[in-house]
Design an enzyme around this catalytic site. Structure first.
Site, PDB file in Angstrom:
ATOM      1  N   HIS A 118       0.833  -1.201   0.000  1.00  0.00           N
ATOM      2  CA  HIS A 118       0.000   0.000   0.000  1.00  0.00           C
ATOM      3  C   HIS A 118       0.868   1.251   0.000  1.00  0.00           C
ATOM      4  CE1 HIS A 118      -2.878   3.065   1.319  1.00  0.00           C
ATOM      5  NE2 HIS A 118      -3.817   2.251   0.863  1.00  0.00           N
TER       6      HIS A 118
ATOM      7  N   GLU B  65      -4.900   1.569  -7.014  1.00  0.00           N
ATOM      8  CA  GLU B  65      -5.167   2.707  -6.147  1.00  0.00           C
ATOM      9  C   GLU B  65      -4.252   3.868  -6.536  1.00  0.00           C
ATOM     10  OE1 GLU B  65      -6.892   1.473  -1.985  1.00  0.00           O
ATOM     11  OE2 GLU B  65      -4.773   1.006  -2.062  1.00  0.00           O
TER      12      GLU B  65
END
Length: 263
Positions: free
Chosen positions: A104, A175
């Site tokens: 992430h 993302e």
């Protein structure tokens, strides 16, 4: 998987927003909703939840008689050793985890995880029978082709330690960093364009038994309706804190869910 109907995939990462008791209460509410939601009960939508480490065991118990699966937000690249404060993929699997988030943007930015660390963690996940949720995305807003190239470069690096024939499953969470925590997600045209190119790349790798490409980055109610079969699902954050909103998103995902895998 070729030619078979593929359910939509939704994931929720709770990050560090909830305390322990708040997390478990949210899980109970989601479990109650999941027992009643036809899209989950009929398998049109798959849902996984990533709570904080200390909540994994009770969360697994709460979701035991529901279709909801659990996973972790992080793992260490080694299974054993003097790594104070770390949690291994082997321990996560033993706990009941099926998924684990890897790479992430916040882990990269705040904790300094580079491509080497991300690759080692992805390898550890796969070696322990976990499905890595590999987060990829361009840092600054860019055209579709440039954004996709950045994502594919990150995927190549993250999967560089995996060789040979197919090794389980992987979820790619697209993302774009500039959209994380923003007031609005990226445009539907941008999302579907980038995801199409990521899918195209994955389809020719012959590396995994199954794969999905989902979108995260200020994803919330209404987005899945816009994207339709242009993505395999969504990776949700704060918009899933409201269980009613999560239920609504699951309903939206069910409508275009019966797409056909062409890879």
């Amino acid at each position: 998987m070729k030619g078979e109907p593929k359910p939509a995939l939704l994931g929720v990462s709770l990050k560090l927003y909830f305390g322990h008791n708040e997390t478990l209460q949210w899980c109970r509410e989601v479990a109650d909703m999941a027992k009643r939601h036809p899209a989950l009960q009929e398998g049109d939508v798959k849902l996984f939840v990533l709570p904080s480490f200390q909540a994994l065991v009770p969360a697994n118990q709460i979701f035991a008689d529901t279709p909801v699966l659990i996973g972790a937000q992080n793992l260490h690249w080694q299974n054993k050793g003097a790594y104070t404060g770390e949690v291994s993929g082997a321990a996560l699997r033993e706990t009941g985890c099926r998924y684990v988030e890897v790479g992430h943007a916040e882990r990269r930015r705040i904790f300094g995880e580079d491509d080497t660390v991300v690759a080692a963690k992805a390898h550890a996940a796969l070696q322990n029978g976990l499905i890595p949720v590999l987060c990829v995305g361009e840092i600054e807003e860019a055209p579709v082709e440039a954004a996709a190239a950045a994502c594919i470069g990150q995927l190549r690096s993250a999967l560089s330690l995996e060789t040979g024939k197919s090794t389980g499953a992987v979820v790619v969470a697209y993302e774009p960093v500039w959209a994380i925590g923003a007031s609005n997600p990226a445009s539907a045209e941008h999302i579907t364009g980038v995801c199409a190119l990521i899918r195209e790349w994955l389809s020719i790798q012959n590396q995994f038994d199954d794969w999905s490409v989902i979108y995260g980055g200020s994803a919330g109610p209404g987005l899945m309706t816009q994207l339709g079969p242009g993505v395999d699902g969504l990776f949700l954050g704060r918009f899933a804190h409201d269980v009613d909103a999560l239920s609504s998103i699951i309903g939206e995902a069910a409508r275009p869910a019966k797409i056909t895998r062409t890879a």
